[in-house]
Scaffold this motif. Structure first.
Motif, PDB file in Angstrom:
ATOM      1  N   VAL A   1     -15.661  43.579  14.480  1.00  0.00           N
ATOM      2  CA  VAL A   1     -17.056  43.614  15.376  1.00  0.00           C
ATOM      3  C   VAL A   1     -17.962  42.640  14.377  1.00  0.00           C
ATOM      4  CG1 VAL A   1     -18.900  44.990  15.814  1.00  0.00           C
ATOM      5  CG2 VAL A   1     -16.681  45.566  16.510  1.00  0.00           C
ATOM      6  N   LYS A   2     -17.891  42.944  13.022  1.00  0.00           N
ATOM      7  CA  LYS A   2     -18.980  41.924  12.378  1.00  0.00           C
ATOM      8  C   LYS A   2     -18.708  40.518  12.424  1.00  0.00           C
ATOM      9  CE  LYS A   2     -19.871  45.331   8.689  1.00  0.00           C
ATOM     10  NZ  LYS A   2     -19.635  45.747   7.138  1.00  0.00           N
ATOM     11  N   GLN A   3     -17.566  39.954  12.893  1.00  0.00           N
ATOM     12  CA  GLN A   3     -17.214  38.526  12.822  1.00  0.00           C
ATOM     13  C   GLN A   3     -18.181  37.989  14.131  1.00  0.00           C
ATOM     14  OE1 GLN A   3     -13.226  37.004  12.699  1.00  0.00           O
ATOM     15  NE2 GLN A   3     -12.448  39.153  12.377  1.00  0.00           N
ATOM     16  N   HIS A   4     -18.309  38.918  14.859  1.00  0.00           N
ATOM     17  CA  HIS A   4     -19.020  38.308  16.143  1.00  0.00           C
ATOM     18  C   HIS A   4     -20.668  37.910  15.727  1.00  0.00           C
ATOM     19  CE1 HIS A   4     -15.983  40.514  18.187  1.00  0.00           C
ATOM     20  NE2 HIS A   4     -16.135  39.530  19.283  1.00  0.00           N
ATOM     21  N   PHE A   5     -21.028  38.187  14.571  1.00  0.00           N
ATOM     22  CA  PHE A   5     -22.498  38.148  14.176  1.00  0.00           C
ATOM     23  C   PHE A   5     -22.891  37.676  12.851  1.00  0.00           C
ATOM     24  CE2 PHE A   5     -22.042  42.012  16.982  1.00  0.00           C
ATOM     25  CZ  PHE A   5     -22.877  41.565  18.194  1.00  0.00           C
ATOM     26  N   ARG A   6     -21.606  37.146  12.317  1.00  0.00           N
ATOM     27  CA  ARG A   6     -21.806  36.203  10.836  1.00  0.00           C
ATOM     28  C   ARG A   6     -22.641  35.068  11.010  1.00  0.00           C
ATOM     29  NH1 ARG A   6     -15.566  35.485  10.755  1.00  0.00           N
ATOM     30  NH2 ARG A   6     -15.472  33.627  12.181  1.00  0.00           N
TER      31      ARG A   6
ATOM     32  N   GLU B   1     -20.400  31.955  21.400  1.00  0.00           N
ATOM     33  CA  GLU B   1     -18.871  31.893  21.420  1.00  0.00           C
ATOM     34  C   GLU B   1     -18.017  32.045  20.045  1.00  0.00           C
ATOM     35  OE1 GLU B   1     -17.189  28.724  23.713  1.00  0.00           O
ATOM     36  OE2 GLU B   1     -18.038  29.697  25.452  1.00  0.00           O
ATOM     37  N   PRO B   2     -18.168  33.152  19.352  1.00  0.00           N
ATOM     38  CA  PRO B   2     -17.648  33.349  18.002  1.00  0.00           C
ATOM     39  C   PRO B   2     -16.314  33.217  18.057  1.00  0.00           C
ATOM     40  CG  PRO B   2     -18.585  35.406  18.742  1.00  0.00           C
ATOM     41  CD  PRO B   2     -18.995  34.362  19.646  1.00  0.00           C
ATOM     42  N   ARG B   3     -15.725  32.515  16.814  1.00  0.00           N
ATOM     43  CA  ARG B   3     -14.172  32.797  16.925  1.00  0.00           C
ATOM     44  C   ARG B   3     -13.741  33.777  15.981  1.00  0.00           C
ATOM     45  NH1 ARG B   3      -9.974  30.635  19.775  1.00  0.00           N
ATOM     46  NH2 ARG B   3      -8.135  30.563  18.837  1.00  0.00           N
ATOM     47  N   ILE B   4     -13.014  34.749  16.602  1.00  0.00           N
ATOM     48  CA  ILE B   4     -12.645  36.059  15.897  1.00  0.00           C
ATOM     49  C   ILE B   4     -11.002  35.807  15.462  1.00  0.00           C
ATOM     50  CG2 ILE B   4     -12.377  38.562  16.076  1.00  0.00           C
ATOM     51  CD1 ILE B   4     -15.255  37.172  16.595  1.00  0.00           C
ATOM     52  N   ALA B   5     -10.863  36.435  14.355  1.00  0.00           N
ATOM     53  CA  ALA B   5      -9.347  36.319  13.747  1.00  0.00           C
ATOM     54  C   ALA B   5      -8.979  37.530  13.197  1.00  0.00           C
ATOM     55  CB  ALA B   5      -9.255  35.207  12.745  1.00  0.00           C
ATOM     56  N   ILE B   6      -7.681  38.004  13.505  1.00  0.00           N
ATOM     57  CA  ILE B   6      -7.244  39.274  13.095  1.00  0.00           C
ATOM     58  C   ILE B   6      -5.663  38.844  12.473  1.00  0.00           C
ATOM     59  CG2 ILE B   6      -6.531  41.631  13.507  1.00  0.00           C
ATOM     60  CD1 ILE B   6      -8.631  41.617  15.598  1.00  0.00           C
ATOM     61  N   THR B   7      -5.396  39.452  11.389  1.00  0.00           N
ATOM     62  CA  THR B   7      -3.942  39.364  11.252  1.00  0.00           C
ATOM     63  C   THR B   7      -3.576  40.669  11.056  1.00  0.00           C
ATOM     64  OG1 THR B   7      -4.541  39.444   8.574  1.00  0.00           O
ATOM     65  CG2 THR B   7      -4.005  37.219   9.686  1.00  0.00           C
TER      66      THR B   7
ATOM     67  N   TRP C   1      -9.196  34.283  19.047  1.00  0.00           N
ATOM     68  CA  TRP C   1      -9.890  33.996  20.236  1.00  0.00           C
ATOM     69  C   TRP C   1     -11.376  33.872  19.910  1.00  0.00           C
ATOM     70  CZ3 TRP C   1      -8.817  38.791  18.412  1.00  0.00           C
ATOM     71  CH2 TRP C   1      -9.966  39.699  18.538  1.00  0.00           C
ATOM     72  N   ASN C   2     -11.951  33.021  21.108  1.00  0.00           N
ATOM     73  CA  ASN C   2     -13.512  32.934  21.257  1.00  0.00           C
ATOM     74  C   ASN C   2     -13.956  34.104  22.008  1.00  0.00           C
ATOM     75  OD1 ASN C   2     -12.405  29.924  20.757  1.00  0.00           O
ATOM     76  ND2 ASN C   2     -14.655  30.143  19.880  1.00  0.00           N
ATOM     77  N   THR C   3     -14.976  34.919  21.684  1.00  0.00           N
ATOM     78  CA  THR C   3     -15.542  35.860  22.354  1.00  0.00           C
ATOM     79  C   THR C   3     -16.444  35.241  23.356  1.00  0.00           C
ATOM     80  OG1 THR C   3     -15.022  37.476  20.718  1.00  0.00           O
ATOM     81  CG2 THR C   3     -16.615  38.127  22.438  1.00  0.00           C
ATOM     82  N   PRO C   4     -16.376  35.621  24.622  1.00  0.00           N
ATOM     83  CA  PRO C   4     -17.339  35.006  25.493  1.00  0.00           C
ATOM     84  C   PRO C   4     -18.865  35.546  25.618  1.00  0.00           C
ATOM     85  CG  PRO C   4     -15.760  36.903  26.691  1.00  0.00           C
ATOM     86  CD  PRO C   4     -15.481  36.782  25.233  1.00  0.00           C
ATOM     87  N   LEU C   5     -19.569  35.321  24.345  1.00  0.00           N
ATOM     88  CA  LEU C   5     -20.855  35.346  24.135  1.00  0.00           C
ATOM     89  C   LEU C   5     -21.488  34.296  24.106  1.00  0.00           C
ATOM     90  CD1 LEU C   5     -20.668  38.048  21.227  1.00  0.00           C
ATOM     91  CD2 LEU C   5     -21.413  38.556  23.424  1.00  0.00           C
ATOM     92  N   PRO C   6     -22.682  34.012  24.493  1.00  0.00           N
ATOM     93  CA  PRO C   6     -23.432  32.752  24.230  1.00  0.00           C
ATOM     94  C   PRO C   6     -22.924  31.630  23.100  1.00  0.00           C
ATOM     95  CG  PRO C   6     -24.925  34.436  25.068  1.00  0.00           C
ATOM     96  CD  PRO C   6     -23.703  34.994  24.597  1.00  0.00           C
TER      97      PRO C   6
END
Length: 125
Positions: free
Chosen positions: A119-124, A85-91, A78-83
């Protein structure tokens, strides 16, 4: 319709138009960030994802059933609704227990990464 087929359909259209008739009223849910009991709370959790996550996509990689245990492997993004919009992925995988009435009484998700890694995926960069 077979419960596995219903789950396949629910994964394909997640989080829209989920079939809650396959869950017991007191269903137990757990993932690395929360745990609770009750179908109403489960519905609210799915509604939260639908409302706040952008472009959610849940891909069913594998599903099988042995007696009362259904196991799935999946990939969620999904894309997190931050300015930005990072794409986050979990398996991960899920274990669902089914009772005599063919209702899911327990749904436990296990992620292949830690909550901190997610959480770190939001800031890479």
């Amino acid at each position: 319709m077979d419960i596995l087929e219903i789950l396949r359909q629910d994964y394909a259209k997640f989080p829209l138009d989920q079939n809650y008739d396959i869950y017991a009223e007191d269903v137990y849910f757990q993932d690395p960030t929360s745990k609770f009991r009750g179908l109403n709370r489960y519905r609210k959790t799915i509604a939260f994802i639908q409302k706040w996550f952008k472009n959610p996509h849940l891909e069913l990689l594998e599903i099988q059933r042995i007696d009362r245990l259904i196991t799935t492997r999946w990939s969620l993004s999904w894309n997190t609704p931050l300015p930005w919009e990072p794409r986050i992925a979990i398996t991960g995988r899920s274990e669902l227990l089914v009772n005599d009435l063919e209702l899911i009484t327990s749904h436990i998700d296990y992620w292949d990464r830690s909550v901190l890694d997610v959480v770190k995926q939001h800031f890479r960069g």
